[in-house]
Design an enzyme around this catalytic site. Structure first.
Site, mmCIF file in Angstrom:
data_model
loop_
_atom_site.group_PDB
_atom_site.id
_atom_site.type_symbol
_atom_site.label_atom_id
_atom_site.label_comp_id
_atom_site.label_asym_id
_atom_site.label_seq_id
_atom_site.Cartn_x
_atom_site.Cartn_y
_atom_site.Cartn_z
ATOM 1 N N LYS A 169 0.596 -1.220 -0.528
ATOM 2 C CA LYS A 169 0.119 0.133 0.083
ATOM 3 C C LYS A 169 1.027 1.198 -0.282
ATOM 4 O O LYS A 169 1.573 1.180 1.553
ATOM 5 C CB LYS A 169 -0.624 0.066 1.075
ATOM 6 C CG LYS A 169 -1.881 1.193 1.231
ATOM 7 C CD LYS A 169 -1.866 2.054 2.841
ATOM 8 C CE LYS A 169 -1.103 2.516 2.950
ATOM 9 N NZ LYS A 169 -1.281 3.649 2.322
ATOM 10 N N GLU A 242 10.804 1.047 10.249
ATOM 11 C CA GLU A 242 11.642 2.700 9.155
ATOM 12 C C GLU A 242 11.159 3.731 10.009
ATOM 13 O O GLU A 242 10.165 3.968 8.885
ATOM 14 C CB GLU A 242 12.096 1.875 8.055
ATOM 15 C CG GLU A 242 13.162 0.653 7.866
ATOM 16 C CD GLU A 242 14.547 0.782 9.006
ATOM 17 O OE1 GLU A 242 14.449 1.608 9.087
ATOM 18 O OE2 GLU A 242 15.218 -0.644 8.403
ATOM 19 N N CYS A 276 14.779 9.879 4.990
ATOM 20 C CA CYS A 276 14.088 9.821 6.582
ATOM 21 C C CYS A 276 15.909 10.145 7.660
ATOM 22 O O CYS A 276 16.245 10.814 8.448
ATOM 23 C CB CYS A 276 14.623 8.292 6.523
ATOM 24 S SG CYS A 276 15.576 6.982 5.860
ATOM 25 N N GLU A 373 12.408 16.488 13.780
ATOM 26 C CA GLU A 373 12.100 16.521 12.203
ATOM 27 C C GLU A 373 11.875 17.357 11.111
ATOM 28 O O GLU A 373 10.113 17.746 11.466
ATOM 29 C CB GLU A 373 12.220 14.992 12.712
ATOM 30 C CG GLU A 373 12.540 14.693 10.649
ATOM 31 C CD GLU A 373 11.723 12.669 10.567
ATOM 32 O OE1 GLU A 373 10.897 12.429 11.065
ATOM 33 O OE2 GLU A 373 12.683 12.170 9.374
HETATM 34 P P1 NAD Z 1 2.942 8.439 7.733
HETATM 35 O O1 NAD Z 1 3.866 8.179 9.076
HETATM 36 O O2 NAD Z 1 2.687 9.755 7.797
HETATM 37 O O3 NAD Z 1 2.597 8.211 6.309
HETATM 38 C C1 NAD Z 1 3.701 6.624 6.317
HETATM 39 C C2 NAD Z 1 2.572 5.187 5.523
HETATM 40 O O4 NAD Z 1 1.290 5.080 6.801
HETATM 41 C C3 NAD Z 1 1.249 5.982 4.645
HETATM 42 O O5 NAD Z 1 1.393 5.245 3.809
HETATM 43 C C4 NAD Z 1 0.035 6.052 5.562
HETATM 44 O O6 NAD Z 1 -0.716 6.408 4.508
HETATM 45 C C5 NAD Z 1 0.134 5.474 6.184
HETATM 46 N N1 NAD Z 1 -0.614 5.215 7.707
HETATM 47 C C6 NAD Z 1 -1.150 6.449 7.897
HETATM 48 N N2 NAD Z 1 -1.605 6.282 8.924
HETATM 49 C C7 NAD Z 1 -2.000 4.919 9.402
HETATM 50 C C8 NAD Z 1 -2.161 3.346 10.507
HETATM 51 N N3 NAD Z 1 -2.788 4.376 11.398
HETATM 52 N N4 NAD Z 1 -1.978 2.446 9.898
HETATM 53 C C9 NAD Z 1 -0.848 2.150 9.194
HETATM 54 N N5 NAD Z 1 -0.828 2.921 7.917
HETATM 55 C C10 NAD Z 1 -1.118 4.502 7.979
HETATM 56 O O7 NAD Z 1 4.926 9.175 6.848
HETATM 57 P P2 NAD Z 1 5.464 9.799 5.737
HETATM 58 O O8 NAD Z 1 4.555 11.454 6.232
HETATM 59 O O9 NAD Z 1 4.442 9.202 4.959
HETATM 60 O O10 NAD Z 1 6.753 9.427 5.903
HETATM 61 C C11 NAD Z 1 7.786 10.454 5.930
HETATM 62 C C12 NAD Z 1 8.273 9.804 7.281
HETATM 63 O O11 NAD Z 1 8.516 8.616 7.068
HETATM 64 C C13 NAD Z 1 9.406 10.779 8.100
HETATM 65 O O12 NAD Z 1 9.242 10.719 9.306
HETATM 66 C C14 NAD Z 1 10.404 10.219 8.124
HETATM 67 O O13 NAD Z 1 11.569 10.202 8.160
HETATM 68 C C15 NAD Z 1 10.611 8.630 7.641
HETATM 69 N N6 NAD Z 1 10.786 7.952 6.876
HETATM 70 C C16 NAD Z 1 11.927 6.678 7.335
HETATM 71 C C17 NAD Z 1 12.409 6.277 6.768
HETATM 72 C C18 NAD Z 1 13.267 4.944 6.526
HETATM 73 O O14 NAD Z 1 14.116 4.220 6.203
HETATM 74 N N7 NAD Z 1 13.502 5.239 8.524
HETATM 75 C C19 NAD Z 1 12.664 6.546 5.038
HETATM 76 C C20 NAD Z 1 11.405 6.932 4.991
HETATM 77 C C21 NAD Z 1 10.903 7.575 5.461
#
Ligand code: NAD
Length: 467
Positions: A169, A242, A276, A373
């Site tokens: 997803k 992650e 990230c 962040e």
């Molecule tokens: P987010 O947590 O808002 O969303 C990530 C995903 O989770 C999306 O697909 C979203 O639809 C889904 N989602 C939202 N609510 C959910 C729930 N309750 N249950 C399950 N899934 C749900 O993050 P974002 O804004 O898309 O990405 C940015 C963040 O991701 C930053 O904090 C960044 O540091 C982190 N990130 C981490 C890594 C890593 O490898 N550690 C890599 C890339 C991004």
């Protein structure tokens, strides 16, 4: 083009869909199909059926299938890069969409060639003990909007390589390139092995609690990661999380500001800071603080930002309004708290979510722009004077994804870097990752690792065989 869910090897159009907009222009790129609860059921059921045969394939067959996926992506790389730039905003060139597609193919091929052989733990007259690794079953993958295709490959390929099947997803902000990539991969994979569904965040929550999904691999914010962990608890799923980072970079007094400015800049501003493991807090020793600030400004001024479709640009817009508002709020708060804007701030207000490259000096721990962040084109630069306590100071943050030390004395820098509480520690660079080296966060930045044999193991369970 009509974008479709991919379930059991077939395109599935939904009655309900949402607009996906280009963050550079606000124009509509396409429509995301909104999966209904029954679509999730069908995708998981297809993956479960496919698991029966996919998990029994030989290592060689699965390796060949992963390479066939890489071939497909490579053959369609330009199409996917154009779509990625349109929905994500990142430029086609530089470290943008074409670079992301190159990485996706490279990670796919390296992971395809990894292997987890059975291990003999004991072979004596008393008995033989062997360690075997088995796939876990159906893997649910949830991805963010910053590096949608690269991260999708990080989830999908190790899962498939080890004999699992997948339901992915993508983020509702950037779903189209993933739907298309999965559609292409399905031209060479058996039906049901790789399924894609898209829709609102609630779909992710439904996946995390689904009884027929055995493992969740999630990349996104720490707040959402906690929710995934909580909803996975009743069914005791395996997890790879992650999550967010707030990486420190420490510049020692013997570093050469002019020489390191480009590396520090790209460590922080790669993908507009929406990475990230980007450098998000820069600690610079008092003795070279002003010179470091000057060199960073001089380098930053050479980096063009604008519409990602324009080949000359190296940085694009912030991906979405939520993130743009967050970056604006953090910079405003820093200025109110005494931060000195060296360049940037003051966005023009559109069209597009363009926020200028922003460097802020005279900031301190305890200010939001340092403690939180930012995930955008802002770098806070903090002055310090005591080298013996700077690592401890940098560690006073709940995140633990990456960190770096910059110095002319590599041995000294390495020693300090190893004291940082983070999954990846770099010397004189930041954010460099590679498919053969494990990557993951500690503290609030996550659980488990990706890449290399260690990453592959996360998609398996151990069976110990006593003969
Ligand atoms: P987010 O947590 O808002 O969303 C990530 C995903 O989770 C999306 O697909 C979203 O639809 C889904 N989602 C939202 N609510 C959910 C729930 N309750 N249950 C399950 N899934 C749900 O993050 P974002 O804004 O898309 O990405 C940015 C963040 O991701 C930053 O904090 C960044 O540091 C982190 N990130 C981490 C890594 C890593 O490898 N550690 C890599 C890339 C991004």
């Amino acid at each position: 083009m009509d974008y479709a869910l991919i379930i059991d090897g077939k395109r599935h159009l939904t009655s309900d869909s949402s607009e996906v907009r280009n963050p550079s222009t606000g124009g509509v790129v396409g429509r995301m199909p909104n999966a209904q609860p029954q679509d999730l059921e069908n995708a998981v059921a297809a993956a479960k059926r496919a698991f029966a045969t996919w998990s029994q394939k030989s290592d060689e067959e699965r390796r060949a299938a992963c390479h066939a996926v890489a071939d497909k992506i490579e053959a369609h790389a330009e199409e996917l890069a154009q779509l990625l730039t349109a929905e994500q905003g990142k430029p086609l060139g530089g470290m943008g969409s074409r670079f992301e597609l190159g990485g996706t193919v490279a990670w796919t091929r390296v992971t395809a060639d990894l292997e987890l052989k059975p291990e003999v733990l004991q072979d004596t007259p008393e008995g033989r003990v062997e360690l075997h690794r088995k796939p876990v079953g159906v893997v649910g993958s949830i991805t963010p909007w910053n590096w949608p295709l690269l991260i999708a490959s990080w989830h999908i390929i190790p899962a498939l390589r080890t004999g699992n099947t997948v339901v992915i997803k993508p983020s509702p902000y950037t779903p189209l390139s993933t739907l298309r990539m999965v559609e292409l991969a399905n031209e060479v994979l058996p039906p049901g092995v790789l399924n894609a569904i898209s829709g609102p965040d609630s779909l992710g929550a439904a996946m995390s609690s689904h009884p027929d999904i055995s493992k969740m691999v999630f990349t996104g914010s720490t707040a959402t990661g906690r929710k995934v962990m909580a909803s996975a608890a009743p069914t005791l799923k395996k997890l790879t999380l992650e999550l967010g980072g707030n990486d420190a970079g420490i510049v020692l007094p013997d570093a050469d500001p002019k020489a390191i400015a480009p590396g520090v800049f790209w460590g922080a501003f790669n993908n507009n800071g929406q990475t990230c493991a980007a450098l998000k807090r820069l600690y610079v020793h008092d003795s070279i603080y002003d010179e470091m600030c000057k060199e960073l400004v001089a380098f930053a001024k050479t980096v063009p930002m604008g519409d990602g479709m324009d080949e000359k640009n190296q940085l694009g817009p912030v991906q979405n309004k939520m993130q743009y508002d967050k970056v604006s709020a953090l910079v405003d708060d820093a200025v109110k708290s005494g931060g000195r804007v060296l360049m940037g701030g003051n966005p023009s207000g559109g069209p597009g979510y363009f926020y200028p490259i922003t460097l802020i000096a005279d900031v301190k721990d305890g200010m939001r722009v340092v403690d939180e962040e930012q995930f955008g084109p802002v770098l806070p630069i903090i002055r310090y004077s005591d080298t013996s306590t700077i690592v401890e100071q940098a560690n006073r943050n709940p995140n633990g994804l990456g960190g770096s030390v910059w110095s002319s004395d590599v041995a000294k820098a390495k020693k300090l870097a190893q004291g940082l509480e983070c999954g990846s520690a770099w010397v004189n660079k930041h954010g460099a990752i590679q498919p053969n080296a494990p990557f993951g966060g500690v503290k609030q930045s996550g659980l488990g690792v990706e890449f290399g044999a260690e990453g592959l193991k996360e998609y398996t369970t151990i069976q110990t065989v006593f003969v």
